[in-house]
Structure formats: C-alpha cells, structure tokens
Design a protein around this motif. Structure first.
Motif: not given
Length: 540
Positions: A179-199
C-alpha cells in the motif's frame, strides 16, 4: 611527360570525366551542391513543435496507462485475496468439513493462526517498509508484494500448517509495503503528468519546483481512479461464492434457526449460528479448479504490474537515494512524525482501518434483506472511498515539496495496520461497544483535523527532517546527479548555507569537500580534475 589521371576521380573536378554525360558519382564520395543538401539536410516537412507535442502526448498516455494498470493490478490482487479468504473461512467454519479436512492433523483452529499471522505481522512494518522501497524501488516492491499474495493463494492447493501459516505471515509482511508503494506510485504519476502537460513552462524546463497546488487536480483524479478500481474488488471477491460455494450452502432458515440476537444486539460472532452450513462437501477436484482460477488471476496481476507499469523514478534517482545511508532511511519515518500535520492526521488513519474491517465483519452480521440495509451499505461504500481518496490526496498536497512520499504513505498504512490489529484483538466485543469506539474515533478525527487547519492558518511552523546528502562511493555516470529528489527547497538552501560557512563541508574522513559548479558536498573525481588540467588530491 603527361601526368597520369587520378585513380579515383574527385567530385567536381574539371575534365572530360566529370563533364561526361551519364557519368556516375563513384562509391564513397558525397556529391556537392544541391545534391548534398538533399542527402544530409533536414526533412523539408519536419515540424519540431509538432513532434515535441506528439512526444509529450505519448508520455501523458503512458502515465495514464501506468495509473490504470496499477489500479487494475491492485483490484485483481485484492479480489483474489478477499474471495479466497471468504471461501476458506466458510468452509473451515463448517464442522463436518473441518473434521474431515483437519481432524487427522489436530489443527481445527488453523484459521485463527492464519488470521494472527496476517494481522500481527504488519505491526512492525514501520521498521522495514522504507528500507524495502528504497532498496528495490517503488515498482519492484509493488510487484514483489503482489507476488506474495499469489504465493498465499498457491499454498491453498496443499492446506497444511507448514504451508498456510508461513504464507499468512509473509502476507502480513507484504501488506504495508504494497500500500505504501501504491500510494507513492500514484502520487508520483500525478507529478509526472503535470510535467508533461506543462512542458513549455520555464520552471519545468529548468527542473525547478512548481507552484504550490499545481499537482492537486491530477492527485485528485489519479487517486479517484485508483480507489474506484480498488473498491470493485469487494464486488469481484464474491465470485467464488456466486459461481461455486452457494450451491453447497444451506438456506437461511437452517443456519439461523437458533440465532436470537443480531445487529447491534450481537456479541462477537453470531451466537446460535449453526455449525453445519454445507449441505454436502465440495469435491476436491472442484476446489482445485476454483483455486486454479484464482491463482491465474493473481498471476495475471503480477504480469500486468511487471510488464505494463513503467518505473516511478529513473534508475539514477533510485541509486542516488540509497546512498544517503540505510541507517538514515531507517530513522526517517520516525523523524517525519515530528511534523504536527502528520500527527493530527493519525486519528483519521486509525478510523480508516477501523471502518474497513467493520464493514467486512460487523456490518454484514445483521442478516437482513431490507432496502434500508442495502442503502446504508451503498452510502457506507461511497463514504469509505471518499475518505481514502481524500486522505491520499491530502498527503500529496501537504508534502508536495517532496517528490518521494514513501515515508508518508508508510506511516499512513502502518497506522491502518495498527487499527486492523486492534479490531482483531477486540473481535469478541459487543457490537454496541464497537459502534461506540467507531463513533468516538470519527469525532476525534474531525476535531484533530480542524485543530491542524487552525494551526496552518496561524502559520505555525512545522518540522521536517533534513534528508542527508548522498555519500557517493563509486565513480560513474549514475553518480553525477547532484540533486536529491527527496529534499525540499528549504532543505537545499540550508545545505548550501552550511556548505558555504564550512560547518557541514566535510566528508566522513574529516577532509574538506569541493564546492562550486559541481555543487556542495561532493569531492571532484580524478577524471574530472584531469579534464580541467588540475592535479588530483594529494598531488603537487
């Protein structure tokens, strides 16, 4: 004497050979003029901006794919786990099945031993979960944890003490890391998606921290997707019951004929519930078929996470973060608890663990088919999902300065594990006592959260641990990164200030470290000194 003609004609040279019609250009010689531009020049219809847009669109689709696959993998894993556990509990509860299956082994209470292994082991998960995530990486911890769930399913092919109980203990070890890795993974994906949207944004191109609250919309959306899939596991877990076990069960009139109190008047497991719930024992071949289907689904979840989920971090970041020292990684979860924001959320973490197990055990013991019961169940499920989405999103917002949040999610799910352990210990309490504890926890959670908001509005300073600088011990391209992805901006400035005044500008041997363009806290490697024409350390 006439000069001999050259052995290999030169392109563009004057003479009959060059001007001769139909003369081909020799092999290995590039043409001059317009022909050369057509050979090595840029594609005339190439649009750099359009290609860049397509590249980041593929990146965004990849992030969405990672979130969906991780969500489906978690749903399939818990569908198999809950479905198998429910089926085995019902089979083992039946007196005849238990005597036939375990009478010769002298283990009629094997379920209690399994539940003890599953519920007790996560109590110490705070000690090893961050180390596992930092050592294996976020994606590989997800994969290994799902593999342990599949191992638990596989041991039901041969139900013995030495297979079921060790696998239950291993399952308890894997719960909090998953569960800790799942929560960290989903949060990290949101950070990466923001970077790709606002590249195109300047702070993204220069790899600076985004404005506060920039990740929030993607945190909400991605955690909503994850928990929407996860809560489907409670419905999918009924598969073994619907398609297999219901045909072997007696009706309600037979099993409940001696039950006089249920719902809020019950005490522990229903008193008077018939010890025989099976009309006939299932054939061993049918049990093997059901368990094979469950095993296939668990194996499919493993393959999905392994093959289709991308990594959360670059290998350089994973290696860089391990080099801060395993002792520091072990201590950091406890140091994070000094943050009052996290301490004020502890009651909510505890309530989150209480209500999950209460729904799975106490709420289902009312044995009523009225529409009010089903309406309450629907509302409870929606509230449970909203609660988990809100908690995970809130943690991502409060700690958005940190790219890695595995310590935070470890504490969150460790508190949930403590709550589940407490429910396991108090399983024999009266239902009214359980409801009173649940209500008290809700009130304390709301009061604690409002207190945290008041402190934040008054700008009360909170404490965050300073992540130690990586101590690189091996030369190579993987160690040229100076940025610590788990360090906040204020920590970075403090580290630079310490390096400037010399108070923290020494390595483990007490020798000063070089600063400057390479950043504070790192000794120049010999090959770097050679490139600049400098002498290595100790050379004159």
């Amino acid at each position: 004497m006439e000069a001999e003609p050259p052995l290999y004609p030169v392109a563009g040279a004057a003479g009959l050979l060059a001007e001769e019609p139909g003369a081909a250009v020799p092999d290995g010689v590039l043409p001059e003029g317009p022909e050369l531009d057509e050979f090595v020049g840029a594609y005339p219809d190439y649009n750099e901006e359009e290609e860049e847009r397509r590249y980041y669109r593929r990146k965004k689709l990849g992030v969405i794919k990672n979130v969906v696959i991780a969500s489906i993998g978690g749903m399939l894993t818990y569908s198999v786990y809950l479905g198998l556990l429910q089926m085995q509990m019902i089979l083992h509860y039946d007196e005849t099945y238990r005597e036939v299956k375990y009478g010769s082994m002298g283990l009629p209470d094997i379920d209690s031993k399994m539940l003890m292994g599953i519920n007790v082991t996560p109590v110490v998960a705070l000690l090893y979960t961050p180390v596992l995530i930092r050592f294996f990486g976020t994606k590989w911890v997800m994969f290994l944890a799902v593999g342990i769930y599949a191992l638990f399913v596989s041991t039901n092919y041969w139900e013995r003490y030495y297979t079921l109980v060790p696998s239950a203990v291993a399952l308890g070890v894997a719960i909090v890391p998953l569960w800790a890795s799942m929560g960290n993974y989903i949060t990290r994906m949101s950070q990466k998606y923001y970077e790709y949207v606002n590249y195109k944004e300047e702070h993204v191109q220069e790899q600076r921290r985004p404005p506060r609250g920039a990740h929030t919309p993607y945190l909400v959306i991605f955690h909503t997707i994850f928990y929407s899939f996860f809560h489907l596991s409670f419905a999918c877990a009924q598969g073994p019951m619907v398609f297999f076990l219901n045909g072997y069960l007696y009706g309600r009139n037979h099993t409940l004929y001696n039950v006089h109190n249920c719902g809020t008047n019950s005490h522990g497991i229903l008193i008077g519930f018939n010890k025989t719930v099976l009309q006939r024992l299932p054939h061993s071949q049918n049990l093997i078929i059901v368990e094979s289907v469950l095993m296939s689904v668990a194996f499919l979840a493993m393959l999905l996470i392994l093959a289709l989920c991308g990594s959360a971090y670059r290998p350089t970041e994973e290696i860089d973060l391990r080099s801060v020292g395993w002792g520091n990684i072990f201590q950091l979860p406890f140091k994070h608890m000094r943050d009052y924001r996290l301490r004020h959320l502890f009651p909510f973490f505890i309530y989150s663990g209480f209500e999950v197990l209460f729904v799975c055990t106490g709420f289902t013991l009312v044995l009523s088919h009225s529409w009010v019961f089903y309406m309450v169940a629907v509302l409870w499920g929606v509230g449970s999902a909203l609660n988990k989405i809100a908690l995970s999103t809130l943690l991502g917002i409060l700690y958005e300065d940190k790219e890695r949040q595995d310590f935070i999610f470890t504490i969150y799910h460790w508190c949930q594990a403590l709550a589940i352990f407490a429910v396991y210990l108090g399983s024999n309490l009266p239902m009214k006592a359980k409801l009173a504890i649940l209500l008290l926890t809700v009130l304390v959670s709301v009061a604690s959260y409002l207190w945290m908001e008041a402190k934040l509005k008054q700008r009360v300073a909170y404490r965050l641990p300073r992540i130690p600088r990586p101590q690189h011990k091996v030369c190579g391209y993987r160690y040229l990164e100076d940025d610590n992805s788990d360090e906040t901006g204020s920590e970075n400035e403090q580290g630079s200030a310490h390096s400037r005044d010399g108070s923290d500008n020494e390595d483990g041997d007490g020798e000063p470290l070089a600063t400057g363009a390479l950043g504070p806290g790192r000794r120049r490697y010999p090959y770097e000194q050679a490139l600049d024409g400098e002498d290595g350390p100790g050379q004159e």
